[in-house]
Design an enzyme around this catalytic site. Structure first.
Site, PDB file in Angstrom:
ATOM      1  CB  CYS A   1     -14.207  13.283   7.201  1.00 52.46           C
ATOM      2  SG  CYS A   1     -14.849  14.811   7.290  1.00 52.46           S
TER       3      CYS A   1
ATOM      4  CD  GLU B   1      -9.502  10.996   1.981  1.00 54.87           C
ATOM      5  OE1 GLU B   1      -8.904  10.681   3.284  1.00 54.87           O
ATOM      6  OE2 GLU B   1     -10.790  11.079   1.899  1.00 54.87           O
TER       7      GLU B   1
ATOM      8  CG  HIS C   1     -11.065  14.248   3.626  1.00 52.46           C
ATOM      9  ND1 HIS C   1     -11.975  13.231   3.441  1.00 52.46           N
ATOM     10  CD2 HIS C   1     -12.085  15.253   4.012  1.00 52.46           C
ATOM     11  CE1 HIS C   1     -13.236  13.536   3.783  1.00 52.46           C
ATOM     12  NE2 HIS C   1     -13.294  14.562   4.097  1.00 52.46           N
TER      13      HIS C   1
END
Ligand code: GLN
Length: 545
Positions: A387, A518, A516
């Site tokens: 990001c 993750e 994102h």
């Protein structure tokens, strides 16, 4: 056959931060492994509608769901353990409950009755919990209450749980996650604070069905005996929850205490399956790993007490990817501001195998991140930008490769001559009207991957979806120029053309993503981009040695 419709409330005793989130996620995992459909709910006591407006260094990471919910980080643990996607229904705050009660009152939905804090507020809490169970089609819902028993703001939630228990005594259960201190002077575990926590819970009309004893070491039999006496529970319902090597060992450890079977017995259920094999195998693998990989996280939300909370999904994604690559990760926290004061300090990046520039907001520290991106590009250090990390990578490339002096993001320098990152359409109005809550571009959006790129190799598929949380985006007006100079546009939103992934050419691994990744990494299935980033880091280590 009647549908299984059970609820397990998880409340904390003695003190916070003893791992209620991981415990709740582990309970979900265990019951799921026994063949039941589970879902997890987090109830936060604050008046905020969601976690979106809270400072990350204050409250930890804002976890973003598929549907764009900005939630407490515990939802991340639930997803990582059970692989069940959490949505708005899985996250309840005091603010949401009051907002809905007041909305209904204004709509005359209470039909002229006066609206009382009790029972109307607890009733709305119950409605929300039931709605989540029904919508998810789950059979057992694990409801975690934030905070610790005895806190005033918990009372209405405890009252809701008590009311549920009195209406459905065979379907509602309570787990107290408590803490057993071991004072250094005595060197032995003490149960008195837990006894007080039990009594406090009793005074809210609730008898716990299980006590989980968090402590450095397993609870001794003597302690278990005392606790079982105090709360009139069979000793098998007092479970040890000692510190473990990795959070993913928690369910394995609970199973060692036969917690799953004991829980099912109490719930009046039988195991339909028994399958923790893959999970146990991972736990064994992790404890036997010998080789390391060292990842630097170049960020700015470090107060060195809670940075683990602030970047939890990033940390976990690194863990999953490293284990997959047969490595033990070590992470170093590199404050980007120090590179602004002294660029000579960038040399420390030679000592790590790769760097991640994670998400963030506002100007502070971003020039240091640009310097780190430049250093990583020139010295071929693996780089993964998440990001803000992707935006920083664009800025660096624009300035130093394309010669666009002063290139920047409009967020960081509103008067930049070259706004390579600019505000998304519609966001200006939000900011002018101070309309900050849940107004970013949030949640899951599709991305089409370009053939022949590192991302294409990683994903091994053309169409992916990823989760977002941002107000600014790559400015497509600069795309042709930057492409000519060698920046690879490896992923784009098929509907809007918004740039989702960029890559540097002639570099072992330099990838920036507007989303994102993750949030979608799981211990048994690491995210493809993290997996290939860590692979490049391991190769970089081998190359340097
Ligand atoms: N501040 C940037 C934006 O709003 C990046 C956001 C992030 O890193 N999550 O676009």
């Amino acid at each position: 056959m009647e549908k299984v419709n059970k609820f397990i409330f998880v409340v904390g005793g003695v003190m916070s931060s003893v791992g209620k989130g991981v415990t709740s996620a582990s309970i979900g995992k265990i019951l799921q492994s026994k063949g039941y459909r589970v879902t997890n709910i987090k109830c936060d006591m604050y008046v905020n509608i969601d976690a979106g407006t809270i400072r990350p260094a204050e409250h930890g990471e804002v976890f973003v769901g598929e549907d764009g919910i900005e939630a407490d980080q515990d939802l991340g643990n639930y997803e990582r353990f059970t692989n069940q996607i959490c949505v708005k229904d899985n996250y309840i705050t005091t603010g949401q409950i009051y907002q809905e009660v007041i909305r209904r009152e204004r709509n005359l939905e209470y039909e002229g009755e006066d609206v009382e804090v009790v029972p109307d507020v607890p009733k709305e809490i119950i409605r929300r919990i039931d709605a989540c169970q029904n919508k998810n089609g789950s059979e057992i819902t694990i409801v975690e209450f934030g905070g610790t028993v005895g806190e005033y703001q918990l009372l209405l939630f405890l009252e809701a749980a008590r009311m549920m228990k009195s209406m459905r005594p065979n379907d509602v259960f309570f787990i107290l996650v408590s803490y057993l201190p071991t004072p250094g002077l005595l060197g032995e575990q003490k149960s008195k604070p837990t006894q007080y926590a039990i009594r406090t819970l009793n005074s809210a009309g609730i008898m716990p069905d299980f006590i989980l004893c968090r402590a450095e070491k397993p609870a001794t039999d003597a302690i278990k005996n005392t606790i079982s006496m105090v709360c009139s529970l069979p000793i098998e319902r007092v479970i040890s929850a000692p510190d473990v090597h990795s959070i993913y060992d928690v369910p394995v450890n609970f199973e060692r205490e036969n917690f799953g079977e004991v829980m099912l017995k109490a719930l009046g259920l039988e195991a339909r399956a028994r399958d923790m094999r893959e999970w146990t195998a991972l736990s064994d693998k992790v404890s036997s790993l010998k080789e390391n990989v060292k990842i630097g996280i170049v960020g700015k939300y470090f107060n060195f007490k809670s940075c683990k909370d602030t970047y939890i999904s990033v940390i976990e994604a690194i863990n999953h990817a490293s284990w997959f690559n047969g490595r033990n990760p070590s992470m170093v926290w590199l404050d980007s501001e120090k590179y602004e004061e002294d660029p000579g300090k960038l040399k420390e990046l030679d000592d790590v195998d790769g760097i991640i520039v994670p998400g963030g907001f506002g100007k502070r520290g971003t020039e240091g991140m640009v310097l780190a991106a430049e250093y990583a590009r020139k010295n071929k250090i693996p780089y993964l930008g998440l990001c803000l990390g992707m935006q920083v990578m664009s800025i660096e490339f624009a300035r130093n490769v394309c010669g666009l002096k002063g290139a920047n993001s409009e967020e960081l320098e509103p008067n930049t001559p070259h706004p390579v990152i600019h505000m998304m359409k519609g966001q200006k109005k939000n900011l002018e009207e101070h309309n900050y809550g849940a107004t970013m571009r949030l949640g899951s959006y599709p991305c089409v991957i370009k053939d022949g790129t590192k991302s294409a190799i990683a994903y091994a598929t053309k169409n992916v979806t990823e989760r977002h949380r941002h107000r600014y985006e790559f400015n497509n007006g600069f795309r042709v120029l930057m492409e000519e100079k060698g920046l690879v546009f490896a992923g784009t939103n098929p509907e809007t053309g918004l740039v989702e992934i960029i890559e540097a050419d002639n570099h072992p691994f330099m990838v920036g993503v507007q989303f994102h990744p993750e949030f979608k990494s799981r211990p048994l299935t690491p995210h493809p981009l993290f997996r290939d980033f860590v692979k490049a880091c391991a190769a970089n280590q081998t190359g340097r040695v």
